[in-house]
Design a protein around this motif. Structure first.
Motif, PDB file in Angstrom:
ATOM      1  N   CYS A 323       0.876  -1.167   0.000  1.00 24.06           N
ATOM      2  CA  CYS A 323       0.000   0.000   0.000  1.00 24.06           C
ATOM      3  C   CYS A 323       0.907   1.208   0.000  1.00 24.06           C
ATOM      4  N   PHE A 324       0.723   2.101  -0.952  1.00 26.00           N
ATOM      5  CA  PHE A 324       1.537   3.306  -0.917  1.00 26.00           C
ATOM      6  C   PHE A 324       0.913   4.421  -1.726  1.00 26.00           C
ATOM      7  N   ALA A 325       1.524   5.589  -1.592  1.00 19.79           N
ATOM      8  CA  ALA A 325       0.998   6.768  -2.266  1.00 19.79           C
ATOM      9  C   ALA A 325       2.151   7.631  -2.721  1.00 19.79           C
ATOM     10  N   THR A 326       1.862   8.462  -3.706  1.00 14.34           N
ATOM     11  CA  THR A 326       2.835   9.469  -4.090  1.00 14.34           C
ATOM     12  C   THR A 326       2.086  10.761  -4.396  1.00 14.34           C
ATOM     13  N   MET A 327       2.845  11.820  -4.633  1.00 16.13           N
ATOM     14  CA  MET A 327       2.228  13.135  -4.847  1.00 16.13           C
ATOM     15  C   MET A 327       3.020  13.808  -5.959  1.00 16.13           C
ATOM     16  N   ILE A 328       2.330  14.201  -7.006  1.00 17.51           N
ATOM     17  CA  ILE A 328       2.976  14.958  -8.077  1.00 17.51           C
ATOM     18  C   ILE A 328       2.312  16.321  -8.070  1.00 17.51           C
ATOM     19  N   ASP A 329       3.025  17.315  -7.566  1.00 20.57           N
ATOM     20  CA  ASP A 329       2.454  18.646  -7.369  1.00 20.57           C
ATOM     21  C   ASP A 329       1.200  18.486  -6.492  1.00 20.57           C
ATOM     22  N   ASP A 330       0.001  18.785  -7.029  1.00 19.93           N
ATOM     23  CA  ASP A 330      -1.201  18.673  -6.195  1.00 19.93           C
ATOM     24  C   ASP A 330      -1.987  17.388  -6.469  1.00 19.93           C
ATOM     25  N   LEU A 331      -1.422  16.504  -7.266  1.00 22.78           N
ATOM     26  CA  LEU A 331      -2.114  15.245  -7.592  1.00 22.78           C
ATOM     27  C   LEU A 331      -1.591  14.108  -6.723  1.00 22.78           C
ATOM     28  N   GLY A 332      -2.438  13.600  -5.856  1.00 23.69           N
ATOM     29  CA  GLY A 332      -2.087  12.433  -5.064  1.00 23.69           C
ATOM     30  C   GLY A 332      -2.460  11.169  -5.819  1.00 23.69           C
ATOM     31  N   LEU A 333      -1.627  10.152  -5.713  1.00 22.91           N
ATOM     32  CA  LEU A 333      -1.927   8.849  -6.319  1.00 22.91           C
ATOM     33  C   LEU A 333      -1.654   7.787  -5.269  1.00 22.91           C
ATOM     34  N   GLY A 334      -2.631   6.947  -5.011  1.00 15.92           N
ATOM     35  CA  GLY A 334      -2.476   5.921  -3.980  1.00 15.92           C
ATOM     36  C   GLY A 334      -2.934   4.569  -4.488  1.00 15.92           C
ATOM     37  N   VAL A 335      -2.369   3.526  -3.915  1.00 11.24           N
ATOM     38  CA  VAL A 335      -2.742   2.178  -4.349  1.00 11.24           C
ATOM     39  C   VAL A 335      -2.617   1.221  -3.174  1.00 11.24           C
ATOM     40  N   ALA A 336      -3.483   0.240  -3.153  1.00 15.64           N
ATOM     41  CA  ALA A 336      -3.395  -0.824  -2.145  1.00 15.64           C
ATOM     42  C   ALA A 336      -3.695  -2.135  -2.846  1.00 15.64           C
ATOM     43  N   GLY A 337      -2.866  -3.128  -2.603  1.00 18.12           N
ATOM     44  CA  GLY A 337      -3.126  -4.452  -3.159  1.00 18.12           C
ATOM     45  C   GLY A 337      -2.888  -4.518  -4.650  1.00 18.12           C
ATOM     46  N   LEU A 338      -3.723  -5.299  -5.330  1.00 16.27           N
ATOM     47  CA  LEU A 338      -3.514  -5.577  -6.751  1.00 16.27           C
ATOM     48  C   LEU A 338      -4.189  -4.534  -7.627  1.00 16.27           C
ATOM     49  N   THR A 339      -3.508  -4.150  -8.700  1.00 20.23           N
ATOM     50  CA  THR A 339      -4.182  -3.363  -9.729  1.00 20.23           C
ATOM     51  C   THR A 339      -5.072  -4.322 -10.522  1.00 20.23           C
ATOM     52  N   GLU A 340      -5.894  -3.751 -11.388  1.00 22.60           N
ATOM     53  CA  GLU A 340      -6.755  -4.603 -12.223  1.00 22.60           C
ATOM     54  C   GLU A 340      -5.881  -5.518 -13.087  1.00 22.60           C
ATOM     55  N   LYS A 341      -4.824  -4.932 -13.664  1.00 25.58           N
ATOM     56  CA  LYS A 341      -3.944  -5.711 -14.540  1.00 25.58           C
ATOM     57  C   LYS A 341      -3.241  -6.837 -13.764  1.00 25.58           C
ATOM     58  N   ALA A 342      -2.712  -6.481 -12.596  1.00 30.07           N
ATOM     59  CA  ALA A 342      -2.009  -7.493 -11.789  1.00 30.07           C
ATOM     60  C   ALA A 342      -2.967  -8.608 -11.379  1.00 30.07           C
ATOM     61  N   ALA A 343      -4.200  -8.231 -11.063  1.00 31.47           N
ATOM     62  CA  ALA A 343      -5.187  -9.235 -10.656  1.00 31.47           C
ATOM     63  C   ALA A 343      -5.506 -10.181 -11.814  1.00 31.47           C
ATOM     64  N   ARG A 344      -5.676  -9.594 -12.995  1.00 31.63           N
ATOM     65  CA  ARG A 344      -5.954 -10.442 -14.175  1.00 31.63           C
ATOM     66  C   ARG A 344      -4.755 -11.336 -14.474  1.00 31.63           C
ATOM     67  N   ASP A 345      -3.551 -10.747 -14.406  1.00 33.79           N
ATOM     68  CA  ASP A 345      -2.341 -11.535 -14.676  1.00 33.79           C
ATOM     69  C   ASP A 345      -2.206 -12.686 -13.682  1.00 33.79           C
ATOM     70  N   ALA A 346      -2.672 -12.468 -12.448  1.00 30.64           N
ATOM     71  CA  ALA A 346      -2.578 -13.517 -11.431  1.00 30.64           C
ATOM     72  C   ALA A 346      -3.713 -14.526 -11.542  1.00 30.64           C
TER      73      ALA A 346
END
Lengths: 446, 446
Positions: A323-346
């Motif tokens: 689970c992690f997040a990053t910030m590009i200027d004022d845009l936050g991006l966060g993720v936890a667990g599998l992305t849709e692609k990773a889930a399909r690949d798995a």
């Protein structure tokens, strides 16, 4: 000279630092020694922010006084080898320290890709070394053109910070998108658009063929497609590999991803030796298989699990969600667990739900920003296995809600009807809390 | 004239609005009619913000076009009675509408305390009525001194907003502290200190004896202790009571707290009639007993549960946790579940954990604010039953993490080692994520 210690910790970055302090929290009487190579240790996640926001390496140091005040012995020295039969470590200084329990938190080393020119002056890596980073900071003062090799989250954070001080910054990423190992494509595109709007040049689907110098100093980056980029400084951020040298030499078991193998108690193949953080092998929460995730937040949690297990509180690691997040200027991006692609690949049978809303309500509240949440469910069990967030200041804590839900295997119904609070200045509206609302979207598709 | 409708919803505030839209999300073919008294309906939580931040009632309206675009019939009319045997409602206009299922979302009415002078001109209540609130907005333009009776969260939010436009504002609260029904004392004190720092006068442990007027208009507020406060405007915010009139007249069962009794499917004592929101009785997640919690976020969730159950998705309400947040200038305050005091009063053997940290890391990051989290556990089961947060922009989502943990009955170990992400600009450090860190404090006391 042989001094008897209860717990010896090798390494003093995130995991070592936290493990030491946490052991003392549970039991003041345990003797804890941290052996650290670096005179000053850094707050790992803060490193990119030294170069645009903080502008001072000393603003990003781990507060050693906490160790001192906590009664922890900090030795600035290097462990050269482990004598497992005698339960002692041997230091560069020749000193020998016995342990009851040993904790390896030797961290990771930036990957140095096999590209000619890597050893030229002004080619830097995101090394956790205060003096080295100070040198980068000083070099940037005279720089104009900077090339960042690697558009993962470290590369993106460095690029954003370099740009903040007016440098001409180009990211070169091999994959079709920046952040592609961590986010689904639509989130990567948002990140790239934000970077470009800041004036960062983003080149994807492209390899660096050579770093070209003159007089021993970097001058240009040559791309596989033939293009050339001017570069006073190059930052290489193509990933890290676990530093398991000491463990290997001590013949501890090494995992498939090259980390020190650990069981669910974070114990290595030697029951008196534990490992935590970047040097330790990680196992997926979803599949139980080894995964290549190395984050300070994971290191922190593993260090806390080790500290608990060394303090008589038995805690099992259920596997790494990531689970992690990053910030590009004022845009936050966060993720936890599998992305849709990773889930399909798995091999998961995937169900997704999407919500787009604002982070204040009504949307007329000043400073309101768009929030976009995508949730990923396993259609067969209906449990949540992943989520991605784009937003503002609440991005990371929204990802943390999703992570909590994943850890408790909440179903799509449970997520849709989870109990949340709202406030005009702090959240989306009661109707559109993005996590519940995205789950409702998924539920409506079942 | 008898027009056959599938679902008729009585009331069009938070619960009614959301219920209608959510039913359509699950099944476009259901015919949904909303009968609403008010020509314009308000976003309830936004009401205080009309008076300082938004300065326009029209910026706080529910977007009726969503109903229209969603194919929902909106009738501006009043339901006078329910004919249960014929399954129809009779409107003020004389119209009669049949229903298959009826949903009561008749909301609540501000409590009018038995104090002389309540009917004077310029004594206002937090009524969900756009024209009435416009009148308050206009009156404030000529006002200087304002007294807010009641220091609950509605009173505090109004007071902060009134002060924002330079008015001389005094809160009079009967209890020893503002927000005392919602937070433990230390959080109430933080709120009061923040209010005072803004220039709001806070008088606690004090009753209003009389509202004194001249020429029919309010002029002064007389306190039980003998003091008098000048007042051009008085806002009374001492709570709300469920509006169950229609349900009572239709002989539906009424709960102990005066709300329309509902089962776990949000069904009233008539299986074809559901209720949601402020008019419906709430039952505690912790004790199963009736509780007097009325929040837009609860109304929203109940409305969504009704919509699901009417759409063939069977969902049970596990009981109300109660999670909400407020904001006083830059101080966010959030709570989920039981406070320490409430838990002790309910007979729990309480274990608490506290963390104080900053919401960015390192603490040298610009804009870093202090975060204080207190968690409340049931010592006998070791499960989390409450939490309070003071912080900045992430306050409400932190409370939402706590609420999720409560709903899943997470143990003190599970909370301590939950998997979170961190980022320098968005969260506390990996070591001190305030929820994990407060749980660690509790765990260290076991």
């Amino acid at each position: 000279m042989d001094s008897k210690r209860d717990v010896v910790i090798v390494g003093g970055s995130t995991a070592g630092f936290i493990c030491a302090l946490t052991i003392k929290r549970y039991n003041k009487d345990v003797r804890v020694t941290v052996v650290r190579r670096e005179r000053k240790a850094l707050i790992t996640c803060g490193i990119p922010y030294i170069f645009g926001t903080l502008l001072d390496v000393n603003k990003d140091l781990l507060p050693d006084k906490l160790l001192v005040e906590g009664g922890i012995d900090l030795l600035i020295d290097e462990v050269k080898s482990i004598d497992r039969s005698e339960k002692a470590v041997i230091l560069s200084s020749g000193r020998r320290i016995s342990y009851d329990k040993l904790v390896l938190t030797t961290g990771s080393i930036p990957v140095k890709p096999p590209i000619p020119g890597m050893d030229l002056e002004n080619v830097f890596f995101a090394r956790k070394d205060a003096e080295y980073l100070q040198q980068l900071l000083t070099t940037l003062e005279r720089a104009k053109d900077v090339v960042v090799i690697g558009g993962g989250f470290v590369g993106v954070e460095f690029a954003e910070q370099f740009r903040r001080r007016g440098l001409n910054v180009t990211i070169v990423e091999m994959l079709p998108h920046c952040l592609q190992l961590n986010f689904d494509e639509e989130y990567c595109v948002m990140a790239e658009e934000k970077l470009r709007s800041l004036g960062v040049h983003v080149i994807t689907n492209e390899r660096v063929e050579e770093i070209i110098g003159s007089g021993g100093k970097v001058e240009e980056v040559k791309l596989a497609s033939g293009g050339r980029l001017k570069a006073d400084v190059v930052l290489v951020a193509v990933g890290v590999r676990p530093d398991a040298t000491l463990a290997k030499e001590a013949q501890l078991k090494i995992g498939e991803m090259g980390g020190v193998w650990v069981n669910e108690y974070m114990q290595t193949s030697d029951e008196d030796i534990f490992a935590a953080g970047d040097c330790a092998e990680k196992f997926s929460f979803f599949t139980g298989k080894p995964v290549n995730l190395r984050l300070a937040s994971i290191a922190a949690r593993e260090a806390k699990i080790v500290a608990a297990n060394l303090s008589g509180i038995n805690v099992k690691n259920p596997g790494t969600i990531g689970c992690f997040a990053t910030m590009i200027d004022d845009l936050g991006l966060g993720v936890a667990g599998l992305t849709e692609k990773a889930a399909r690949d798995a091999g998961f049978n995937v169900l997704t739900g999407i919500a787009t809303t604002t982070d204040k309500h009504p949307g007329t509240m000043p400073g309101a920003k768009t929030l976009k949440v995508k949730l990923i469910f396993d259609r067969s069990t209906k449990t949540i296995i992943g989520g991605e967030v784009a937003g503002g200041p609440t991005t990371a804590e929204l990802a943390n809600i999703i992570s909590t839900m994943i850890e408790k295997s909440m179903t799509v119904e449970e997520v849709t009807f989870f109990q949340y609070g709202t406030h005009p200045a702090l959240t989306a509206s009661p109707r559109t809390h993005p996590i519940a609302y995205a789950a409702e979207d998924a539920l409506s598709k079942l």
